[in-house]
Design a protein around this motif. Structure first.
Motif, PDB file in Angstrom:
ATOM      1  N   GLY A 141      -6.344   4.811 -17.919  1.00  0.00           N
ATOM      2  CA  GLY A 141      -6.429   3.538 -17.800  1.00  0.00           C
ATOM      3  C   GLY A 141      -7.371   2.755 -18.987  1.00  0.00           C
ATOM      4  O   GLY A 141      -7.939   3.546 -19.782  1.00  0.00           O
ATOM      5  N   ALA A 142      -7.328   1.585 -18.905  1.00  0.00           N
ATOM      6  CA  ALA A 142      -8.251   0.837 -20.047  1.00  0.00           C
ATOM      7  C   ALA A 142      -9.700   1.409 -19.937  1.00  0.00           C
ATOM      8  O   ALA A 142     -10.498   1.462 -20.869  1.00  0.00           O
ATOM      9  CB  ALA A 142      -8.014  -0.420 -19.921  1.00  0.00           C
ATOM     10  N   THR A 143      -9.948   1.616 -18.567  1.00  0.00           N
ATOM     11  CA  THR A 143     -11.625   1.784 -18.478  1.00  0.00           C
ATOM     12  C   THR A 143     -12.005   3.258 -19.166  1.00  0.00           C
ATOM     13  O   THR A 143     -12.806   3.479 -19.802  1.00  0.00           O
ATOM     14  CB  THR A 143     -12.035   2.085 -16.771  1.00  0.00           C
ATOM     15  N   SER A 145      -9.847   4.308 -21.446  1.00  0.00           N
ATOM     16  CA  SER A 145      -9.686   4.280 -22.861  1.00  0.00           C
ATOM     17  C   SER A 145     -10.956   3.734 -23.630  1.00  0.00           C
ATOM     18  O   SER A 145     -11.523   4.182 -24.666  1.00  0.00           O
ATOM     19  CB  SER A 145      -8.624   3.284 -23.075  1.00  0.00           C
ATOM     20  N   ASN A 146     -11.549   2.520 -23.001  1.00  0.00           N
ATOM     21  CA  ASN A 146     -12.899   2.240 -23.425  1.00  0.00           C
ATOM     22  C   ASN A 146     -13.967   3.292 -23.532  1.00  0.00           C
ATOM     23  O   ASN A 146     -14.462   3.494 -24.521  1.00  0.00           O
ATOM     24  CB  ASN A 146     -13.394   1.140 -22.561  1.00  0.00           C
ATOM     25  N   THR A 147     -14.170   4.050 -22.364  1.00  0.00           N
ATOM     26  CA  THR A 147     -15.064   4.983 -22.140  1.00  0.00           C
ATOM     27  C   THR A 147     -14.892   6.247 -23.300  1.00  0.00           C
ATOM     28  O   THR A 147     -15.689   6.474 -24.076  1.00  0.00           O
ATOM     29  CB  THR A 147     -14.674   5.891 -20.927  1.00  0.00           C
ATOM     30  N   PRO A 183     -17.600  -9.177 -22.804  1.00  0.00           N
ATOM     31  CA  PRO A 183     -16.986  -7.694 -22.551  1.00  0.00           C
ATOM     32  C   PRO A 183     -16.716  -7.602 -20.993  1.00  0.00           C
ATOM     33  O   PRO A 183     -17.131  -8.255 -20.090  1.00  0.00           O
ATOM     34  CB  PRO A 183     -18.180  -7.030 -22.867  1.00  0.00           C
ATOM     35  N   HIS A 184     -15.391  -6.885 -21.099  1.00  0.00           N
ATOM     36  CA  HIS A 184     -14.906  -6.551 -19.521  1.00  0.00           C
ATOM     37  C   HIS A 184     -16.126  -5.737 -18.833  1.00  0.00           C
ATOM     38  O   HIS A 184     -16.888  -4.931 -19.638  1.00  0.00           O
ATOM     39  CB  HIS A 184     -13.677  -5.702 -19.866  1.00  0.00           C
ATOM     40  N   SER A 185     -16.053  -5.683 -17.460  1.00  0.00           N
ATOM     41  CA  SER A 185     -17.251  -5.044 -16.627  1.00  0.00           C
ATOM     42  C   SER A 185     -16.875  -3.453 -16.858  1.00  0.00           C
ATOM     43  O   SER A 185     -17.880  -2.772 -16.750  1.00  0.00           O
ATOM     44  CB  SER A 185     -16.547  -5.271 -15.393  1.00  0.00           C
ATOM     45  N   SER A 186     -15.823  -3.128 -17.360  1.00  0.00           N
ATOM     46  CA  SER A 186     -15.712  -1.532 -17.543  1.00  0.00           C
ATOM     47  C   SER A 186     -16.366  -0.862 -18.763  1.00  0.00           C
ATOM     48  O   SER A 186     -16.708   0.230 -18.898  1.00  0.00           O
ATOM     49  CB  SER A 186     -14.055  -1.273 -17.799  1.00  0.00           C
ATOM     50  N   ILE A 187     -16.969  -1.921 -19.633  1.00  0.00           N
ATOM     51  CA  ILE A 187     -17.811  -1.599 -20.776  1.00  0.00           C
ATOM     52  C   ILE A 187     -19.061  -1.096 -20.295  1.00  0.00           C
ATOM     53  O   ILE A 187     -19.391  -0.020 -20.704  1.00  0.00           O
ATOM     54  CB  ILE A 187     -17.924  -2.740 -21.771  1.00  0.00           C
ATOM     55  N   THR A 262     -12.472  -2.120 -30.321  1.00  0.00           N
ATOM     56  CA  THR A 262     -11.974  -3.317 -29.444  1.00  0.00           C
ATOM     57  C   THR A 262     -11.174  -3.082 -28.398  1.00  0.00           C
ATOM     58  O   THR A 262     -10.250  -2.223 -28.157  1.00  0.00           O
ATOM     59  CB  THR A 262     -10.746  -3.859 -30.609  1.00  0.00           C
ATOM     60  N   ASP A 263     -11.594  -3.894 -27.324  1.00  0.00           N
ATOM     61  CA  ASP A 263     -10.766  -3.749 -26.125  1.00  0.00           C
ATOM     62  C   ASP A 263      -9.439  -4.784 -26.149  1.00  0.00           C
ATOM     63  O   ASP A 263      -9.666  -6.181 -25.934  1.00  0.00           O
ATOM     64  CB  ASP A 263     -11.786  -4.145 -24.962  1.00  0.00           C
ATOM     65  N   ALA A 264      -8.566  -4.264 -26.104  1.00  0.00           N
ATOM     66  CA  ALA A 264      -7.212  -5.130 -26.379  1.00  0.00           C
ATOM     67  C   ALA A 264      -6.326  -4.601 -25.036  1.00  0.00           C
ATOM     68  O   ALA A 264      -5.192  -4.736 -25.218  1.00  0.00           O
ATOM     69  CB  ALA A 264      -6.500  -4.835 -27.582  1.00  0.00           C
ATOM     70  N   ALA A 265      -7.012  -4.394 -24.113  1.00  0.00           N
ATOM     71  CA  ALA A 265      -6.221  -3.866 -22.803  1.00  0.00           C
ATOM     72  C   ALA A 265      -4.844  -4.561 -22.423  1.00  0.00           C
ATOM     73  O   ALA A 265      -3.855  -3.787 -22.395  1.00  0.00           O
ATOM     74  CB  ALA A 265      -7.318  -4.034 -21.498  1.00  0.00           C
ATOM     75  N   PHE A 266      -4.926  -5.692 -22.661  1.00  0.00           N
ATOM     76  CA  PHE A 266      -3.627  -6.595 -22.540  1.00  0.00           C
ATOM     77  C   PHE A 266      -3.290  -7.530 -23.725  1.00  0.00           C
ATOM     78  O   PHE A 266      -2.028  -7.516 -23.986  1.00  0.00           O
ATOM     79  CB  PHE A 266      -3.381  -7.150 -21.208  1.00  0.00           C
ATOM     80  N   VAL A 291      -6.004   0.209 -25.402  1.00  0.00           N
ATOM     81  CA  VAL A 291      -4.681  -0.801 -25.008  1.00  0.00           C
ATOM     82  C   VAL A 291      -4.257  -0.027 -23.368  1.00  0.00           C
ATOM     83  O   VAL A 291      -4.088   1.171 -23.670  1.00  0.00           O
ATOM     84  CB  VAL A 291      -3.463  -0.710 -25.774  1.00  0.00           C
ATOM     85  N   ASP A 292      -4.102  -0.901 -22.543  1.00  0.00           N
ATOM     86  CA  ASP A 292      -3.758  -0.566 -21.301  1.00  0.00           C
ATOM     87  C   ASP A 292      -2.051  -0.682 -21.167  1.00  0.00           C
ATOM     88  O   ASP A 292      -1.501  -1.312 -21.937  1.00  0.00           O
ATOM     89  CB  ASP A 292      -4.167  -1.562 -20.110  1.00  0.00           C
ATOM     90  N   LEU A 293      -1.385   0.439 -20.637  1.00  0.00           N
ATOM     91  CA  LEU A 293       0.012   0.474 -20.441  1.00  0.00           C
ATOM     92  C   LEU A 293       0.562   0.161 -19.106  1.00  0.00           C
ATOM     93  O   LEU A 293       1.720  -0.293 -19.167  1.00  0.00           O
ATOM     94  CB  LEU A 293       0.544   1.914 -21.281  1.00  0.00           C
ATOM     95  N   HIS A 294      -0.363   0.275 -18.179  1.00  0.00           N
ATOM     96  CA  HIS A 294       0.269   0.016 -16.892  1.00  0.00           C
ATOM     97  C   HIS A 294       0.148  -1.483 -16.585  1.00  0.00           C
ATOM     98  O   HIS A 294       0.482  -2.030 -15.529  1.00  0.00           O
ATOM     99  CB  HIS A 294      -0.544   0.775 -15.579  1.00  0.00           C
ATOM    100  N   LYS A 295      -0.320  -2.102 -17.462  1.00  0.00           N
ATOM    101  CA  LYS A 295      -0.336  -3.771 -17.268  1.00  0.00           C
ATOM    102  C   LYS A 295       0.852  -4.204 -18.242  1.00  0.00           C
ATOM    103  O   LYS A 295       2.047  -4.231 -17.371  1.00  0.00           O
ATOM    104  CB  LYS A 295      -1.578  -4.319 -17.973  1.00  0.00           C
ATOM    105  N   TRP A 296       1.125  -4.630 -19.374  1.00  0.00           N
ATOM    106  CA  TRP A 296       2.134  -5.248 -20.029  1.00  0.00           C
ATOM    107  C   TRP A 296       3.312  -4.392 -20.757  1.00  0.00           C
ATOM    108  O   TRP A 296       4.309  -4.822 -20.902  1.00  0.00           O
ATOM    109  CB  TRP A 296       1.500  -6.238 -21.006  1.00  0.00           C
TER     110      TRP A 296
END
Ligand SMILES: *Cc1c(COP(=O)(O)O)cnc(C)c1O
Length: 472
Positions: A141-143, A145-147, A183-187, A262-266, A291-296
């Motif tokens: 997931g993006a979390t 991926s950011n980690t 930043p997103h909370s996952s950062i 870069t957090d480009a999750a969606f 980049v998240d894939l289970h989103k878009w």
């Protein structure tokens, strides 16, 4: 062999047929069932562990009776909470076959799965307009991926300072600064996990009335930072879907020493649409990208990709030296690239949907979702009961109720509205610039304008109900 297990093995084809029928039935009913069912009057009591099993078909019956009615229609077209994708037909097929083949695709000793994963990350790199200097790996997931991106950033800081956090621990770096606008909370969670600490995150002012970082303020913050730093750029914030000016941020590298994650999750999916691709101009200049894939992309949970320009640093962090795995070599096995060792052939669902629908098919999903978000925004804007808190930049509508100045009462009314509408449309709560609000995020491949009208009707009806209750 246990006799129930042996019996299931003996009739595996019929069993799979029963599951196929159940799946088709559930998907068929997606549109009619509550988007999120109301919670049960009695909290469910867990059943005891079965001593003797009754076989897979009995388990299927029990699941359909006890649990399936509790599950949301999150795979459907009016689940607009968080940023939630569904599963395209091809992605679903790929995910089923992932379990069928049950690969642990992480080394060249049994290399088919990891070759498929590499082909798929190559396709994704092209889809998002990244150059050949980026290499990608699948994570959950993006979390994650950011980690992973920030773990590589941590090792880069070490390279700059002549130490290796991977060998000597994060303390070898001394204090670290991670600069970001919104930043997103996952950062923060990633920084906690990586031993850099949540307090390493330094907020940088955003542009007036925006969630995009102010490049001049970032320039000043970098000038005030002793030694190398990490910058987290945001390409698609969850409330207002704002984008940092990625070219302007990357241009600061001429004057300052920093790693650009870069957090480009969606938000990365803007690259698929010629009208919106400018939002991610400059993404390729990032040192790491999430980049998240289970989103878009609309593959089932759990799937995301992590790109980086420095796979050498990535293997320094994640290498899993073991005699049975052999030397790392020039093209390290996947086991050396992410936090996980064993992992499912997660790439297969993404491979299937990209193979089935291509860039054009996925562009159509993105553009239709954006058009749906715009249409809902326009419908709510026309209604005096609602107020948009931001323009619809891409796929999220951020709105609140009018005529309620007290924030606590506004929150209560929004909760009531959200719950009253949840059978028809699911939205999630947020607070934007101090104002309680709701978000409707469009990222499902099934969603059409008909859903937008249905969602708008449900929101209007629920707003009228809460208004009546509020004045009673
Ligand atoms: C969703 C999201 C995340 C976290 O993603 P998970 O898949 O839930 O781990 C991180 N950043 C942004 C911008 C997101 O939208």
């Amino acid at each position: 062999m246990d006799h129930t297990l042996a019996a299931d093995l003996g009739r595996l084809p019929e069993l799979l047929e029963a599951v196929r029928r159940a799946a088709a039935d559930s998907l068929d009913g997606l549109d009619a069932r509550p988007v999120v069912p109301p919670p049960p009057a009695q909290p469910p009591r867990p059943e005891p562990l079965p001593e003797d099993g009754a076989g897979a078909e009995a388990a299927l019956t029990a699941f359909r009776r006890r649990w399936e009615p509790r599950l949301s229609a999150s795979a459907g077209s009016r689940y607009l909470g968080f940023v939630t994708g569904g599963a395209t037909p091809a992605a679903l097929a790929g995910d089923w076959l992932t379990a069928v083949h049950d690969q642990n695709s992480n080394s060249a000793l049994d290399g088919g799965g990891q070759d498929l994963e590499r082909e798929t990350t190559g396709w994704l790199r092209d889809l998002f307009g990244l150059g050949p200097a980026h290499s990608g790996t699948f994570v959950s997931g993006a979390t994650m991926s950011n980690t992973t991106g920030l773990a590589i950033a941590r090792e880069w800081l070490g390279e700059r300072l002549g130490v290796s956090p991977a060998e000597d621990g994060a303390a070898a770096l001394g204090p670290v600064r991670v600069l970001s606008g919104a930043p997103h909370s996952s950062i923060a969670k990633a920084l906690s996990l990586l031993g850099l600490g949540r307090s390493a995150l330094v907020p940088v002012p955003t542009l007036p009335g925006r969630e995009a970082v102010d490049p001049a303020a970032l320039d000043r913050a970098l000038a005030d930072t002793p030694g190398p730093a990490v910058v987290v750029a945001n390409a698609g914030t969850v409330n207002t879907v704002d984008f940092d000016d990625l070219r302007a941020v990357a241009a600061l590298k001429e004057r300052h020493d920093f790693w650009l994650h870069t957090d480009a999750a969606f938000g990365a999916f803007a690259a698929l649409s010629p009208h919106h691709a400018h939002l991610v101009d400059g993404l390729d200049a990032s040192d790491s990208v999430c980049v998240d894939l289970h989103k878009w992309l609309n593959v089932p949970y759990d799937s995301a990709v992590q790109f980086t320009r420095r796979p050498d640093l990535q293997t320094r962090v994640f290498r899993n030296a073991a005699a049975y795995l052999g030397p790392l070599g020039a093209d390290p096995d996947l086991v050396h690239l992410t936090p996980e060792n064993s992992h499912r052939l997660r790439a297969l669902a993404a491979w299937f949907t990209l193979r089935a629908y291509g860039r054009t098919g996925h562009r159509e999903i993105v553009e239709r979702d954006v058009a749906c978000a715009r249409a809902l925004g326009a419908e709510l804007e026309r209604d005096p009961a609602f107020r948009l808190l931001a323009p619809v930049r891409l796929n999220v509508v951020l709105f609140t109720l009018t005529g309620e100045p007290d924030p606590d009462r506004l929150t209560a009314r929004l909760t009531a509205l959200r719950e009253a509408a949840a059978g028809e449309v699911f939205t999630t709560p947020t607070v934007h610039a101090g104002t309680p609000a709701l978000r409707a995020a469009f990222s499902n491949w099934r969603t059409t304008q008909a859903d937008v009208h249905r969602a708008a009707e449900a929101l209007r009806g629920a707003a009228a109900q809460t208004a009546v209750k509020g004045t009673a």
